[in-house]
Design an enzyme around this catalytic site. Structure first.
Site, PDB file in Angstrom:
ATOM      1  N   LYS A  13       0.836  -1.209   0.000  1.00 13.38           N
ATOM      2  CA  LYS A  13       0.000   0.000   0.000  1.00 13.38           C
ATOM      3  C   LYS A  13       0.875   1.265   0.000  1.00 13.38           C
ATOM      4  O   LYS A  13       0.657   2.182  -0.779  1.00 13.38           O
ATOM      5  CB  LYS A  13      -0.922   0.031   1.233  1.00 13.38           C
ATOM      6  CG  LYS A  13      -1.828  -1.189   1.359  1.00 13.38           C
ATOM      7  CD  LYS A  13      -2.717  -1.110   2.580  1.00 13.38           C
ATOM      8  CE  LYS A  13      -1.985  -1.103   3.905  1.00 13.38           C
ATOM      9  NZ  LYS A  13      -1.264  -2.358   4.226  1.00 13.38           N
ATOM     10  N   ARG A  88      -9.748   0.665   8.464  1.00 17.14           N
ATOM     11  CA  ARG A  88      -9.313  -0.682   8.832  1.00 17.14           C
ATOM     12  C   ARG A  88     -10.392  -1.444   9.584  1.00 17.14           C
ATOM     13  O   ARG A  88     -10.184  -2.600   9.928  1.00 17.14           O
ATOM     14  CB  ARG A  88      -8.117  -0.538   9.760  1.00 17.14           C
ATOM     15  CG  ARG A  88      -6.799  -0.896   9.145  1.00 17.14           C
ATOM     16  CD  ARG A  88      -5.760  -0.607  10.215  1.00 17.14           C
ATOM     17  NE  ARG A  88      -4.562  -1.334  10.033  1.00 17.14           N
ATOM     18  CZ  ARG A  88      -3.482  -0.851   9.432  1.00 17.14           C
ATOM     19  NH1 ARG A  88      -3.494   0.345   8.889  1.00 17.14           N
ATOM     20  NH2 ARG A  88      -2.400  -1.576   9.367  1.00 17.14           N
ATOM     21  N   ARG A 127      11.824  -5.442   5.058  1.00 21.28           N
ATOM     22  CA  ARG A 127      11.626  -3.999   4.830  1.00 21.28           C
ATOM     23  C   ARG A 127      12.602  -3.173   5.672  1.00 21.28           C
ATOM     24  O   ARG A 127      12.825  -3.450   6.840  1.00 21.28           O
ATOM     25  CB  ARG A 127      10.191  -3.617   5.188  1.00 21.28           C
ATOM     26  CG  ARG A 127       9.987  -2.097   5.141  1.00 21.28           C
ATOM     27  CD  ARG A 127       8.562  -1.710   5.155  1.00 21.28           C
ATOM     28  NE  ARG A 127       7.818  -2.204   6.293  1.00 21.28           N
ATOM     29  CZ  ARG A 127       6.513  -2.070   6.428  1.00 21.28           C
ATOM     30  NH1 ARG A 127       5.817  -1.464   5.495  1.00 21.28           N
ATOM     31  NH2 ARG A 127       5.894  -2.540   7.483  1.00 21.28           N
ATOM     32  N   ARG A 160      11.356  -1.363  11.192  1.00 13.07           N
ATOM     33  CA  ARG A 160      10.249  -0.926  12.044  1.00 13.07           C
ATOM     34  C   ARG A 160      10.101  -1.861  13.234  1.00 13.07           C
ATOM     35  O   ARG A 160      10.268  -3.070  13.090  1.00 13.07           O
ATOM     36  CB  ARG A 160       8.952  -0.926  11.222  1.00 13.07           C
ATOM     37  CG  ARG A 160       8.433   0.457  10.939  1.00 13.07           C
ATOM     38  CD  ARG A 160       7.358   0.468   9.908  1.00 13.07           C
ATOM     39  NE  ARG A 160       6.139  -0.255  10.292  1.00 13.07           N
ATOM     40  CZ  ARG A 160       5.042  -0.278   9.553  1.00 13.07           C
ATOM     41  NH1 ARG A 160       5.007   0.381   8.407  1.00 13.07           N
ATOM     42  NH2 ARG A 160       3.976  -0.935   9.941  1.00 13.07           N
ATOM     43  N   ARG A 171      -0.381  -8.987  13.385  1.00 14.35           N
ATOM     44  CA  ARG A 171      -0.975  -7.966  12.507  1.00 14.35           C
ATOM     45  C   ARG A 171      -1.792  -8.629  11.400  1.00 14.35           C
ATOM     46  O   ARG A 171      -2.857  -8.122  11.018  1.00 14.35           O
ATOM     47  CB  ARG A 171       0.122  -7.074  11.906  1.00 14.35           C
ATOM     48  CG  ARG A 171       0.715  -6.100  12.925  1.00 14.35           C
ATOM     49  CD  ARG A 171       2.081  -5.573  12.504  1.00 14.35           C
ATOM     50  NE  ARG A 171       2.058  -4.846  11.258  1.00 14.35           N
ATOM     51  CZ  ARG A 171       3.120  -4.674  10.462  1.00 14.35           C
ATOM     52  NH1 ARG A 171       4.292  -5.193  10.795  1.00 14.35           N
ATOM     53  NH2 ARG A 171       3.008  -3.977   9.362  1.00 14.35           N
TER      54      ARG A 171
HETATM   55  P1  AP5 Z   1       4.903  -1.589   1.846  1.00 15.80           P
HETATM   56  O1  AP5 Z   1       4.534  -0.792   0.642  1.00 15.80           O
HETATM   57  O2  AP5 Z   1       5.672  -0.898   2.925  1.00 15.80           O
HETATM   58  O3  AP5 Z   1       3.614  -2.339   2.425  1.00 15.80           O
HETATM   59  P2  AP5 Z   1       2.328  -1.766   3.177  1.00 15.80           P
HETATM   60  O4  AP5 Z   1       1.137  -2.444   2.582  1.00 15.80           O
HETATM   61  O5  AP5 Z   1       2.331  -0.288   3.187  1.00 15.80           O
HETATM   62  O6  AP5 Z   1       2.604  -2.393   4.605  1.00 15.80           O
HETATM   63  P3  AP5 Z   1       2.580  -1.753   6.065  1.00 15.80           P
HETATM   64  O7  AP5 Z   1       3.284  -2.764   6.946  1.00 15.80           O
HETATM   65  O8  AP5 Z   1       3.114  -0.382   6.109  1.00 15.80           O
HETATM   66  O9  AP5 Z   1       1.096  -1.795   6.360  1.00 15.80           O
HETATM   67  P4  AP5 Z   1       0.404  -1.861   7.688  1.00 15.80           P
HETATM   68  O10 AP5 Z   1      -0.975  -1.723   7.242  1.00 15.80           O
HETATM   69  O11 AP5 Z   1       0.698  -3.040   8.548  1.00 15.80           O
HETATM   70  O12 AP5 Z   1       1.118  -0.718   8.535  1.00 15.80           O
HETATM   71  P5  AP5 Z   1       0.642   0.744   8.932  1.00 15.80           P
HETATM   72  O13 AP5 Z   1       1.838   1.587   8.946  1.00 15.80           O
HETATM   73  O14 AP5 Z   1      -0.535   1.145   8.143  1.00 15.80           O
HETATM   74  O15 AP5 Z   1       5.745  -2.868   1.344  1.00 15.80           O
HETATM   75  C1  AP5 Z   1       6.315  -3.783   2.275  1.00 15.80           C
HETATM   76  C2  AP5 Z   1       7.705  -4.236   1.758  1.00 15.80           C
HETATM   77  O16 AP5 Z   1       7.533  -4.996   0.568  1.00 15.80           O
HETATM   78  C3  AP5 Z   1       8.636  -3.074   1.395  1.00 15.80           C
HETATM   79  O17 AP5 Z   1       9.947  -3.401   1.802  1.00 15.80           O
HETATM   80  C4  AP5 Z   1       8.548  -2.968  -0.141  1.00 15.80           C
HETATM   81  O18 AP5 Z   1       9.774  -2.534  -0.701  1.00 15.80           O
HETATM   82  C5  AP5 Z   1       8.216  -4.400  -0.548  1.00 15.80           C
HETATM   83  N1  AP5 Z   1       7.293  -4.468  -1.684  1.00 15.80           N
HETATM   84  C6  AP5 Z   1       6.209  -3.666  -1.928  1.00 15.80           C
HETATM   85  N2  AP5 Z   1       5.589  -4.040  -3.060  1.00 15.80           N
HETATM   86  C7  AP5 Z   1       6.285  -5.111  -3.541  1.00 15.80           C
HETATM   87  C8  AP5 Z   1       6.150  -5.946  -4.708  1.00 15.80           C
HETATM   88  N3  AP5 Z   1       5.143  -5.742  -5.591  1.00 15.80           N
HETATM   89  N4  AP5 Z   1       7.039  -6.937  -4.886  1.00 15.80           N
HETATM   90  C9  AP5 Z   1       8.062  -7.142  -3.984  1.00 15.80           C
HETATM   91  N5  AP5 Z   1       8.254  -6.382  -2.881  1.00 15.80           N
HETATM   92  C10 AP5 Z   1       7.376  -5.379  -2.662  1.00 15.80           C
HETATM   93  O19 AP5 Z   1       0.119   0.503  10.431  1.00 15.80           O
HETATM   94  C11 AP5 Z   1       0.987   0.206  11.504  1.00 15.80           C
HETATM   95  C12 AP5 Z   1       0.191   0.147  12.789  1.00 15.80           C
HETATM   96  O20 AP5 Z   1      -0.431   1.427  13.049  1.00 15.80           O
HETATM   97  C13 AP5 Z   1      -0.979  -0.843  12.810  1.00 15.80           C
HETATM   98  O21 AP5 Z   1      -0.562  -2.146  13.161  1.00 15.80           O
HETATM   99  C14 AP5 Z   1      -1.900  -0.204  13.865  1.00 15.80           C
HETATM  100  O22 AP5 Z   1      -1.454  -0.466  15.163  1.00 15.80           O
HETATM  101  C15 AP5 Z   1      -1.733   1.282  13.595  1.00 15.80           C
HETATM  102  N6  AP5 Z   1      -2.726   1.800  12.623  1.00 15.80           N
HETATM  103  C16 AP5 Z   1      -2.469   2.360  11.388  1.00 15.80           C
HETATM  104  N7  AP5 Z   1      -3.600   2.697  10.784  1.00 15.80           N
HETATM  105  C17 AP5 Z   1      -4.619   2.363  11.627  1.00 15.80           C
HETATM  106  C18 AP5 Z   1      -6.037   2.445  11.536  1.00 15.80           C
HETATM  107  N8  AP5 Z   1      -6.647   2.942  10.444  1.00 15.80           N
HETATM  108  N9  AP5 Z   1      -6.775   1.987  12.588  1.00 15.80           N
HETATM  109  C19 AP5 Z   1      -6.190   1.486  13.708  1.00 15.80           C
HETATM  110  N10 AP5 Z   1      -4.842   1.360  13.834  1.00 15.80           N
HETATM  111  C20 AP5 Z   1      -4.069   1.803  12.810  1.00 15.80           C
END
Ligand code: AP5
Ligand code: ZN
Length: 215
Positions: A13, A88, A127, A160, A171
């Site tokens: 994402k 979410r 990552r 992270r 997660r």
């Molecule tokens: P990346 O693009 O970083 O993946 P992502 O989908 O953004 O994953 P996140 O881990 O950031 O998502 P998340 O939803 O768990 O975390 P968030 O920060 O929102 O890609 C991942 C890796 O793969 C990278 O190294 C990239 O280079 C590689 N990659 C990407 N595409 C690829 C491809 N096509 N092929 C190969 N490699 C690839 O949330 C963190 C925490 O915050 C949550 O756990 C929660 O506690 C809190 N939080 C955030 N939002 C909310 C909400 N709305 N409600 C409640 N709690 C929330």
């Protein structure tokens, strides 16, 4: 363009949102990034959010809904935005719909990225992020020229806190229980498009652009 990127942790994402942001000149709204910045700054919201994030759980709805409700009203969101990691839960999706209706700016599309569980774990454990400029890398799929060092600014690449395997599994469970029902939620509203997130980063981007061109 008002877009939601939906998908499990590690689906890409953030990667796709940044590519779309550069192309369309509209902001990425990542609740994860906003919460991590609040934790780093030690604000009351950050202090409250930290324990939920460290455990791989969700931060309470009212906290994230408050963040997004304020953010989408800012001037740079007038032309559109890319929501990454929000909504979410069903209550978050309902609150977003209400806020966008009040602003008279309905959503254009919801893109759901699907990736196999073991690939998600591999992506997240590999990552790395630049401590100084925030640029994202992967030790295998998007490796820096010199191990552990940012190509753009020479900063140190760090992992992270929640990208440890045990927390990643938690997660993923939370995603399956609380977030995956949103796929049906947006399918019913006719906004959902599904993309194979197992493709390369550029191929996923092409698929998303093809969907947005139809909007
Ligand atoms: P990346 O693009 O970083 O993946 P992502 O989908 O953004 O994953 P996140 O881990 O950031 O998502 P998340 O939803 O768990 O975390 P968030 O920060 O929102 O890609 C991942 C890796 O793969 C990278 O190294 C990239 O280079 C590689 N990659 C990407 N595409 C690829 C491809 N096509 N092929 C190969 N490699 C690839 O949330 C963190 C925490 O915050 C949550 O756990 C929660 O506690 C809190 N939080 C955030 N939002 C909310 C909400 N709305 N409600 C409640 N709690 C929330
Ligand atoms: Zn950097």
């Amino acid at each position: 363009m008002k877009l939601i990127l939906l998908g499990p942790p590690g689906a890409g994402k953030g990667t796709q949102a940044k590519m779309l942001m550069d192309r369309y000149g509209i902001p990425q709204i990542s609740t994860g990034d906003i919460l991590r910045a609040a934790v780093k700054a030690g604000t009351p919201m950050g202090l409250r959010a930290k324990s939920f994030m460290d455990a791989g759980g969700l931060v309470p709805d009212e906290v994230v809904v408050g963040i997004v409700r304020e953010r989408i009203q800012e001037d740079d969101c007038k032309a559109g935005f890319i929501l990454d990691g929000f909504p979410r839960t069903v209550p978050q999706a309902d609150a977003l719909a209400e806020a966008l209706t009040a602003l008279g700016r309905p959503l254009d599309a919801v893109v759901s990225l699907a990736v196999d569980v073991e690939a998600l774990v591999e992506r997240l454990t590999g990552r790395r992020t630049c401590r100084d400029c925030g640029l994202g890398y992967h030790v295998t799929f998007a490796a820096p020229k010199a191990a552990g060092i940012c190509d753009a600014c020479g900063g140190e690449l760090v992992q992270r806190d929640d990208d440890r395997e045990e927390t990643i599994r938690r997660r993923l469970d939370v995603y399956n229980e609380q977030t995956s029902p949103l796929i049906d939620y947006y399918r019913k509203s006719g906004l959902l498009s599904e993309v194979d997130g197992m493709l390369s980063m550029d191929a996923v981007q092409d698929e998303i652009l093809a969907i947005l061109r139809k909007e």
